[in-house]
Design a protein around this motif. Structure first.
Motif, PDB file in Angstrom:
ATOM      1  N   LEU A 175      14.495 -30.290  29.340  1.00  0.00           N
ATOM      2  CA  LEU A 175      14.963 -28.946  29.016  1.00  0.00           C
ATOM      3  C   LEU A 175      13.839 -27.964  28.699  1.00  0.00           C
ATOM      4  CD1 LEU A 175      17.979 -30.065  26.804  1.00  0.00           C
ATOM      5  CD2 LEU A 175      18.144 -28.866  28.993  1.00  0.00           C
ATOM      6  N   ALA A 176      12.596 -28.444  28.751  1.00  0.00           N
ATOM      7  CA  ALA A 176      11.456 -27.566  28.488  1.00  0.00           C
ATOM      8  C   ALA A 176      11.454 -26.410  29.485  1.00  0.00           C
ATOM      9  CB  ALA A 176      10.152 -28.353  28.595  1.00  0.00           C
ATOM     10  N   GLY A 177      11.273 -25.208  28.988  1.00  0.00           N
ATOM     11  CA  GLY A 177      11.258 -24.039  29.862  1.00  0.00           C
ATOM     12  C   GLY A 177      12.630 -23.475  30.151  1.00  0.00           C
ATOM     13  N   SER A 178      13.671 -24.073  29.540  1.00  0.00           N
ATOM     14  CA  SER A 178      15.039 -23.602  29.766  1.00  0.00           C
ATOM     15  C   SER A 178      15.667 -23.039  28.499  1.00  0.00           C
ATOM     16  CB  SER A 178      15.903 -24.748  30.313  1.00  0.00           C
ATOM     17  OG  SER A 178      15.441 -25.163  31.569  1.00  0.00           O
ATOM     18  N   GLY A 179      14.819 -22.660  27.525  1.00  0.00           N
ATOM     19  CA  GLY A 179      15.329 -22.011  26.330  1.00  0.00           C
ATOM     20  C   GLY A 179      15.663 -22.944  25.179  1.00  0.00           C
ATOM     21  N   PHE A 180      15.234 -24.200  25.257  1.00  0.00           N
ATOM     22  CA  PHE A 180      15.512 -25.158  24.192  1.00  0.00           C
ATOM     23  C   PHE A 180      14.241 -25.458  23.398  1.00  0.00           C
ATOM     24  CE2 PHE A 180      19.121 -25.550  26.860  1.00  0.00           C
ATOM     25  CZ  PHE A 180      20.160 -25.990  26.039  1.00  0.00           C
ATOM     26  N   ILE A 181      14.386 -25.576  22.073  1.00  0.00           N
ATOM     27  CA  ILE A 181      13.247 -25.787  21.188  1.00  0.00           C
ATOM     28  C   ILE A 181      13.446 -27.056  20.379  1.00  0.00           C
ATOM     29  CG2 ILE A 181      11.747 -24.728  19.457  1.00  0.00           C
ATOM     30  CD1 ILE A 181      13.272 -22.116  19.850  1.00  0.00           C
ATOM     31  N   ARG A 182      12.409 -27.883  20.321  1.00  0.00           N
ATOM     32  CA  ARG A 182      12.427 -29.045  19.423  1.00  0.00           C
ATOM     33  C   ARG A 182      12.054 -28.538  18.034  1.00  0.00           C
ATOM     34  NH1 ARG A 182      11.564 -34.596  20.495  1.00  0.00           N
ATOM     35  NH2 ARG A 182      12.271 -35.795  18.668  1.00  0.00           N
ATOM     36  N   VAL A 183      12.979 -28.614  17.088  1.00  0.00           N
ATOM     37  CA  VAL A 183      12.743 -28.054  15.752  1.00  0.00           C
ATOM     38  C   VAL A 183      12.594 -29.140  14.685  1.00  0.00           C
ATOM     39  CG1 VAL A 183      13.994 -25.945  16.328  1.00  0.00           C
ATOM     40  CG2 VAL A 183      15.215 -27.830  15.238  1.00  0.00           C
ATOM     41  N   HIS A 184      12.899 -30.353  15.082  1.00  0.00           N
ATOM     42  CA  HIS A 184      12.894 -31.471  14.134  1.00  0.00           C
ATOM     43  C   HIS A 184      12.857 -32.746  14.961  1.00  0.00           C
ATOM     44  CE1 HIS A 184      14.636 -34.315  11.169  1.00  0.00           C
ATOM     45  NE2 HIS A 184      14.209 -33.477  10.246  1.00  0.00           N
ATOM     46  N   GLN A 185      12.460 -33.847  14.350  1.00  0.00           N
ATOM     47  CA  GLN A 185      12.435 -35.123  15.070  1.00  0.00           C
ATOM     48  C   GLN A 185      13.796 -35.459  15.679  1.00  0.00           C
ATOM     49  OE1 GLN A 185      11.100 -38.404  12.682  1.00  0.00           O
ATOM     50  NE2 GLN A 185      11.266 -39.900  14.338  1.00  0.00           N
ATOM     51  N   SER A 186      14.850 -34.977  15.041  1.00  0.00           N
ATOM     52  CA  SER A 186      16.202 -35.327  15.477  1.00  0.00           C
ATOM     53  C   SER A 186      16.983 -34.193  16.125  1.00  0.00           C
ATOM     54  CB  SER A 186      17.015 -35.855  14.278  1.00  0.00           C
ATOM     55  OG  SER A 186      16.412 -36.984  13.706  1.00  0.00           O
ATOM     56  N   PHE A 187      16.363 -33.009  16.306  1.00  0.00           N
ATOM     57  CA  PHE A 187      17.138 -31.871  16.801  1.00  0.00           C
ATOM     58  C   PHE A 187      16.410 -31.048  17.865  1.00  0.00           C
ATOM     59  CE2 PHE A 187      18.994 -32.651  12.626  1.00  0.00           C
ATOM     60  CZ  PHE A 187      20.355 -32.540  12.883  1.00  0.00           C
ATOM     61  N   LEU A 188      17.176 -30.697  18.892  1.00  0.00           N
ATOM     62  CA  LEU A 188      16.797 -29.688  19.881  1.00  0.00           C
ATOM     63  C   LEU A 188      17.826 -28.579  19.774  1.00  0.00           C
ATOM     64  CD1 LEU A 188      16.130 -31.547  23.275  1.00  0.00           C
ATOM     65  CD2 LEU A 188      14.557 -29.963  22.183  1.00  0.00           C
ATOM     66  N   VAL A 189      17.410 -27.324  19.791  1.00  0.00           N
ATOM     67  CA  VAL A 189      18.383 -26.239  19.713  1.00  0.00           C
ATOM     68  C   VAL A 189      18.199 -25.273  20.876  1.00  0.00           C
ATOM     69  CG1 VAL A 189      18.468 -26.375  17.190  1.00  0.00           C
ATOM     70  CG2 VAL A 189      16.954 -24.721  18.267  1.00  0.00           C
ATOM     71  N   THR A 239       6.314 -29.686  10.735  1.00  0.00           N
ATOM     72  CA  THR A 239       5.499 -29.930  11.924  1.00  0.00           C
ATOM     73  C   THR A 239       5.804 -28.938  13.039  1.00  0.00           C
ATOM     74  OG1 THR A 239       5.513 -32.291  11.397  1.00  0.00           O
ATOM     75  CG2 THR A 239       4.803 -31.679  13.612  1.00  0.00           C
ATOM     76  N   PHE A 240       7.073 -28.532  13.124  1.00  0.00           N
ATOM     77  CA  PHE A 240       7.507 -27.670  14.221  1.00  0.00           C
ATOM     78  C   PHE A 240       7.672 -26.202  13.809  1.00  0.00           C
ATOM     79  CE2 PHE A 240       9.138 -31.905  15.333  1.00  0.00           C
ATOM     80  CZ  PHE A 240       8.660 -32.028  16.627  1.00  0.00           C
ATOM     81  N   LYS A 241       7.532 -25.892  12.523  1.00  0.00           N
ATOM     82  CA  LYS A 241       7.872 -24.566  12.010  1.00  0.00           C
ATOM     83  C   LYS A 241       7.101 -23.450  12.717  1.00  0.00           C
ATOM     84  CE  LYS A 241       8.138 -21.915   7.708  1.00  0.00           C
ATOM     85  NZ  LYS A 241       7.935 -21.951   6.242  1.00  0.00           N
ATOM     86  N   LYS A 242       5.799 -23.572  12.826  1.00  0.00           N
ATOM     87  CA  LYS A 242       4.982 -22.531  13.435  1.00  0.00           C
ATOM     88  C   LYS A 242       5.377 -22.302  14.896  1.00  0.00           C
ATOM     89  CE  LYS A 242       0.136 -21.174  14.111  1.00  0.00           C
ATOM     90  NZ  LYS A 242      -1.290 -21.568  13.903  1.00  0.00           N
TER      91      LYS A 242
END
Length: 250
Positions: free
Chosen positions: A192-206, A235-238
């Motif tokens: 899903l990279a490049g399709s508007g999805f962000i890994r925000v946590h080890q357990s979540f993509l939004v 880890t993902f905040k920035k």
């Protein structure tokens, strides 16, 4: 099982035939072709159970060949060393593929999958989804999420988030719908990279379009438009804040 090979590289076709004969002596190779035209003629003459199909051919693409044959009544495994966008589209459509340079293990796994009984209607759905995705100039539009019972064709905009559950991934969709798929969230992160999805946590993509706001307190979390909250790992905040800012200015 009857197999037809369509690849523009003679060495690749020869290697595929040798591996098939060594690993699957009961398989019959019907034809080995290097162009869309030759592949079409071979398949018209004697349809295979499995087609090993290169993406790039001298007189077109493997997708052009499938359009000429449609409806496709056999299993298709794509072979490619190029066209990254096409590879992503194939992944989204839940179809099998082998990347060049391939090895005997990859081919063996692909053939073993093809051995399993397939529902022709399901493959037709997969190919139609692939065709639709290939015609999207920028971002892929739909993804197939396979479960034991169904192939779910889902618009990416309908996905709110994905949650890791051991070796499974749970997709949360609009209207409270959820789909559990037996693949890891890491696989979907790459897909899903490049399709508007962000890994925000080890357990979540939004899905970025479903973010309502970033709440700073308590280390930070996302408030989604459906009312749910998703934690943001330090880890993902920035990266998350940067991607949200970039999205606003697209």
């Amino acid at each position: 099982m009857k197999v037809t090979i369509v690849d523009d590289e003679f060495k690749a076709r020869d290697a595929l035939e040798k591996i098939l004969k060594e690993q699957f002596p009961e398989i019959k190779v019907l034809a080995s072709a290097g162009t869309v035209r030759a592949g079409f003629e071979s398949i018209q003459k004697d349809p295979p159970d499995l087609l090993l199909l290169d993406v790039e051919l001298p007189d077109g693409t493997g997708f052009d060949l499938l359009k000429r044959i449609a409806p496709v009544q056999f299993k298709v495994v794509f072979i490619t060393g190029h066209l990254e966008y096409a590879v992503e589209a194939i992944k989204f459509s839940a179809l099998d593929y082998i990347l060049k340079p391939f090895d005997s293990k990859e081919l063996r796994e692909a053939v073993e999958k093809a051995r399993q009984a397939i529902n022709h209607q399901e493959q037709h759905i997969q190919l139609e989804t692939l065709n639709g995705n290939l015609h999207q100039k920028k971002r892929l539009r739909r993804i197939i999420l396979p479960t034991a019972e169904n192939l779910h064709i889902v618009d990416l905009n309908d996905i709110i988030r994905a949650e890791a559950d051991s070796n499974y991934t749970i997709f949360r969709l609009e209207a409270g719908k959820k789909i559990m798929v037996s693949r890891t969230i890491k696989e979907f992160e790459g897909m899903l990279a490049g399709s508007g999805f962000i890994r925000v946590h080890q357990s979540f993509l939004v899905n970025i379009i479903h973010i309502d706001k970033f709440v700073k307190r308590g280390g930070g979390h996302l408030q989604m438009k459906d009312g749910s909250t998703v934690p943001v790992s330090p880890t993902f905040k920035k990266k998350v804040l940067l991607m949200i800012q970039e999205y606003l200015y697209e």
